[in-house]
Design an enzyme around this catalytic site. Structure first.
Site, mmCIF file in Angstrom:
data_model
loop_
_atom_site.group_PDB
_atom_site.id
_atom_site.type_symbol
_atom_site.label_atom_id
_atom_site.label_comp_id
_atom_site.label_asym_id
_atom_site.label_seq_id
_atom_site.Cartn_x
_atom_site.Cartn_y
_atom_site.Cartn_z
ATOM 1 N N CYS A 111 0.820 -1.202 0.000
ATOM 2 C CA CYS A 111 0.000 0.000 0.000
ATOM 3 C C CYS A 111 0.863 1.266 0.000
ATOM 4 C CB CYS A 111 -0.970 -0.055 1.181
ATOM 5 S SG CYS A 111 -2.406 1.015 1.023
ATOM 6 N N HIS A 112 0.845 2.056 1.087
ATOM 7 C CA HIS A 112 1.665 3.259 1.202
ATOM 8 C C HIS A 112 3.052 2.956 1.776
ATOM 9 C CE1 HIS A 112 -2.316 5.103 0.829
ATOM 10 N NE2 HIS A 112 -1.730 6.258 0.585
#
Length: 178
Positions: A111-112
């Protein structure tokens, strides 16, 4: 014996990590016999986010300034919006991440999570994926960004989002077990 038994895995996270992106991979790694340690910037516990709300907490095993990459076989970087932004602002955390690359140890980010790797300056020329919202950040740092469930390029495995966790877990079990 599992190929993950006797492997020590560092999970670097801070307040605001995405709950499923830490909990589910940690559960899979522990089930495969890995010794998993939660590393953070401060002692005590760190708080998760779930559906944009504060959620459960996890106990921190070690603070990052007290450990080094030499102590571990692999590194997991969960996402969340707040978590990687906090980590990338901490020089000790960034050096910890960079040292895994210097030692060519497996690193996985979802994800991030790859945002911290940007600050470790280990993105350039790598095929990667991530949450779509940070694709431009990775491209600007020199990554060959692709929209795929899970991507492994050398010692780095990346994935996009919580929906991809089953494929991500399967891949990190393979990569961390080598």
């Amino acid at each position: 014996m599992s190929n993950l038994e006797k492997k020590k895995i560092a999970v670097l996270a801070a307040d605001g990590y995405e709950q499923s992106e830490l909990d589910k991979p940690v559960e899979a790694l522990k089930s495969a016999g890995a010794d998993v340690k939660i590393i953070s910037l401060k002692p005590g516990s760190i708080k998760a986010m779930k559906d944009h709300e504060w959620s459960t907490s996890v106990e921190v095993d070690h603070i990052v300034k007290e450990v080094k990459a030499d102590d571990f076989d692999a590194l997991l970087l969960p996402g969340g919006v707040i978590n990687p932004d906090t980590l990338r602002a901490d020089e000790v955390a960034v050096k910890f991440v960079k040292d895994f690359f210097t030692q060519n140890k497996p690193v996985a980010a979802i994800c991030h999570g790859p945002q911290t790797i940007i600050d470790a300056e280990e993105i350039k020329g790598r095929k990667m994926t991530s949450f779509n919202a940070i694709s431009k950040d990775l491209i600007n740092a020199g990554a060959n960004w692709v929209d795929e469930e899970v991507v492994t390029d050398g010692n780095l495995t990346t994935s996009r989002k919580p929906d991809d966790i089953p494929a991500f877990n399967e891949r990190i079990l393979q990569e961390f077990g080598k």
